[in-house]
Design a protein around this motif. Structure first.
Motif, PDB file in Angstrom:
ATOM      1  N   ASN A 189       0.831  -1.213   0.000  1.00 57.42           N
ATOM      2  CA  ASN A 189       0.000   0.000   0.000  1.00 57.42           C
ATOM      3  C   ASN A 189       0.866   1.263   0.000  1.00 57.42           C
ATOM      4  N   LEU A 229       3.176   2.308   1.879  1.00 60.21           N
ATOM      5  CA  LEU A 229       3.687   2.956   3.087  1.00 60.21           C
ATOM      6  C   LEU A 229       5.207   3.048   2.953  1.00 60.21           C
ATOM      7  N   ARG A 250      -3.893  12.083  -4.996  1.00 58.81           N
ATOM      8  CA  ARG A 250      -5.264  11.567  -4.882  1.00 58.81           C
ATOM      9  C   ARG A 250      -5.374  10.089  -5.197  1.00 58.81           C
ATOM     10  N   LEU A 284      -4.193   7.958  -2.405  1.00 59.38           N
ATOM     11  CA  LEU A 284      -5.157   7.933  -1.299  1.00 59.38           C
ATOM     12  C   LEU A 284      -6.331   7.011  -1.635  1.00 59.38           C
ATOM     13  N   ARG A 332      -5.255   3.425  -1.237  1.00 61.57           N
ATOM     14  CA  ARG A 332      -5.135   3.008   0.161  1.00 61.57           C
ATOM     15  C   ARG A 332      -6.491   2.792   0.807  1.00 61.57           C
ATOM     16  N   ARG A 333      -7.491   3.565   0.367  1.00 59.59           N
ATOM     17  CA  ARG A 333      -8.827   3.393   0.938  1.00 59.59           C
ATOM     18  C   ARG A 333      -9.421   2.050   0.545  1.00 59.59           C
ATOM     19  N   ILE A 386     -12.774   9.324   6.733  1.00 54.15           N
ATOM     20  CA  ILE A 386     -11.694   9.718   5.833  1.00 54.15           C
ATOM     21  C   ILE A 386     -12.168   9.651   4.375  1.00 54.15           C
TER      22      ILE A 386
END
Lengths: 247, 223
Positions: A52, A54, A75, A78, A81-82, A109
């Motif tokens: 993901n 990180l 974007r 993000l 990752r969601r 989030i």
């Protein structure tokens, strides 16, 4: 399907570059519970954290359903990752939020409106069997319960992939079994693909269908759990099987 | 005793209020500026969620310089600015500007250390959930460190109470002013002692309040 191709991550240290993972190739099919096992320092945590982003890989590709995610930024990152849930060894709950609000966090989030948020949280707490604890705070829960909350949180946005970084290493063996059973149920009922990092062969034996053994930054052996266990090819794998655990 | 109160009671009460008024407003405004500064100090750190080496160094220097200047000197040096901004260089309201300027870097450091107490793992969860930097600050870092920041606020209030007494020496009014004018210039020891007692009570009340609120809102404590 997740295809990891020639993935490496280098960290620069005083003694030059150090490869935490080096030329990793793995294919994880939809619906797998894929175990990645190795000693501490073998690179397994870096590997899962690359999925993901990180950790940003230094080389190689990670294709999720054909799309290379390693170049994603802003974007798009993000959004990715969601769609991927992650469970950590130390649960990492928000200590100042109730259990309900901890599970609701990823929904907030993602901008889910309050009413659907609350409905989803109720569903999730039911899945992990903690409906009665909705109004409690993390400090009032046992380790096993906290890990259940963190699993519920990881599932909030209907991920198709769940990354588990040593999810049972902080738990006693009885609690470990119940968490593993929960993960297996989630895989079975919700069809979520699970990648699980561990140093305990017992975890792999209990829930994984496939396993990869990582040693000194490289995958040294992989395959179906039943094949690897009945016919290990590498010394490290044999040692793992003998001792049950590599600390 | 009753004679003393009849004569000086009004003076002491009025100036106690002046001190509380100025200190409260100054604490409030130093947080208005100090919290964002503290947040920036933390998130721009080398491994912060918005790592930015240059900005971090610049902010660090500003804060260090701000904290190096003794308040009494800062206050005098700022008088022209105070006159410009507040329209007046003396009196309680004029004291607010130098107090806020003196306290903001102090608050920024206090906030910084409170925010650093937030577990890195929790921030990592927020990142893995796809949180933006703003969401991590608003929904994770600030709420998780609130109990610690409340303790910091009581420390700030008490520090500003001390600064306000100094400001009293150059015309800001308040208890410091009373202590200097009556206690020091006129040798009225009883008034000096009265201001000291009032200040001790104020400090004790604020500390108790800070500790109490912090404990009450901190969900890490089993109740």
């Amino acid at each position: 399907m997740i295809e990891i191709k020639n993935l490496s991550k280098f960290f620069s240290t005083e003694n030059g570059d150090f490869a935490a993972i080096n030329g990793i190739n793995l294919t994880i099919e939809d619906g797998d519970i894929f175990g990645i096992i190795g000693m501490s320092g073998a690179g397994k945590s870096t590997l899962i954290r690359c999925i993901n982003l990180l950790e940003k890989p230094s080389e190689g590709q990670i294709l999720i359903d054909g799309q290379d995610i390693t170049a994603l930024e802003g974007r798009e990152l993000l959004t990715l990752r969601r769609k991927i849930g992650m469970v950590f060894q130390r649960f990492n709950l928000l200590m100042q939020r109730t259990i309900r609000d901890n599970v609701a966090f990823p929904l907030e989030i993602a901008g889910v409106e309050k009413k659907s948020r609350l409905e989803r949280v109720d569903e999730l707490l039911e899945i992990v069997g903690l409906t009665s604890k909705a109004g409690s705070y993390p400090v009032q829960l046992s380790g096993g319960q906290q890990q259940r909350v963190s699993i519920a949180r990881a599932l909030a946005n209907h991920p198709s992939l769940l990354l588990c970084d040593e999810p049972t290493s902080a738990l006693d063996s009885l609690t470990t079994n119940s968490i593993l059973k929960l993960l297996k149920d989630i895989n079975h009922k919700l069809g979520v693909t699970i990648i699980i990092i561990t140093h305990e062969i017992a975890v792999v034996e209990k829930i994984c269908n496939k396993v990869a053994i990582i040693d000194e930054s490289r995958i040294i052996e992989q395959g179906l759990v039943k094949d690897v266990i009945s016919n290990p090819q590498q010394d490290v794998t044999r040692k793992l099987l003998e001792r049950g655990e590599l600390a | 005793m009753s004679e003393f109160f009849a004569q000086y009671g009004d003076l002491l009460i009025k100036n106690t209020w002046v001190t509380i008024y100025v200190t409260t407003l100054s604490t409030f405004f130093s947080y208005v500026f100090g919290v964002p500064l503290g947040v920036l100090l933390v998130i721009t750190q080398p491994h912060g969620i918005w790592a930015h080496k240059t900005l971090n160094s610049v902010l660090g220097w500003i804060v260090n310089i701000g904290r190096s200047i003794p308040f009494i000197i800062l206050m005098v040096a700022l008088m022209p600015l105070t006159r410009l901004v507040m329209g007046i260089a003396i009196g309680p309201n004029a004291a607010i500007l130098p107090l806020v300027i003196a306290a903001t870097p102090f608050v920024a450091r206090l906030v910084e250390s409170s925010l650093q107490e937030v577990d890195a793992g929790v921030i990592e969860v927020a990142q893995s959930t796809g949180s933006t930097i703003g969401q991590i600050v608003w929904k994770v870092i600030l709420p998780e460190s609130l109990p610690s920041m409340v303790l910091g606020a009581s420390i700030t209030f008490i520090t500003l109470l001390g600064y306000m007494a100094m400001a009293g020496a150059i015309g800001a009014g308040g208890l410091g002013d009373v202590a200097i004018r009556y206690g020091y210039y006129k040798y009225q020891t009883d008034i000096m002692i009265a201001t000291i007692i009032i200040l001790i009570i104020l400090v004790a009340v604020i500390q108790l309040l800070g500790n109490g609120i912090s404990r009450k809102i901190d969900r890490r404590i089993k109740k």
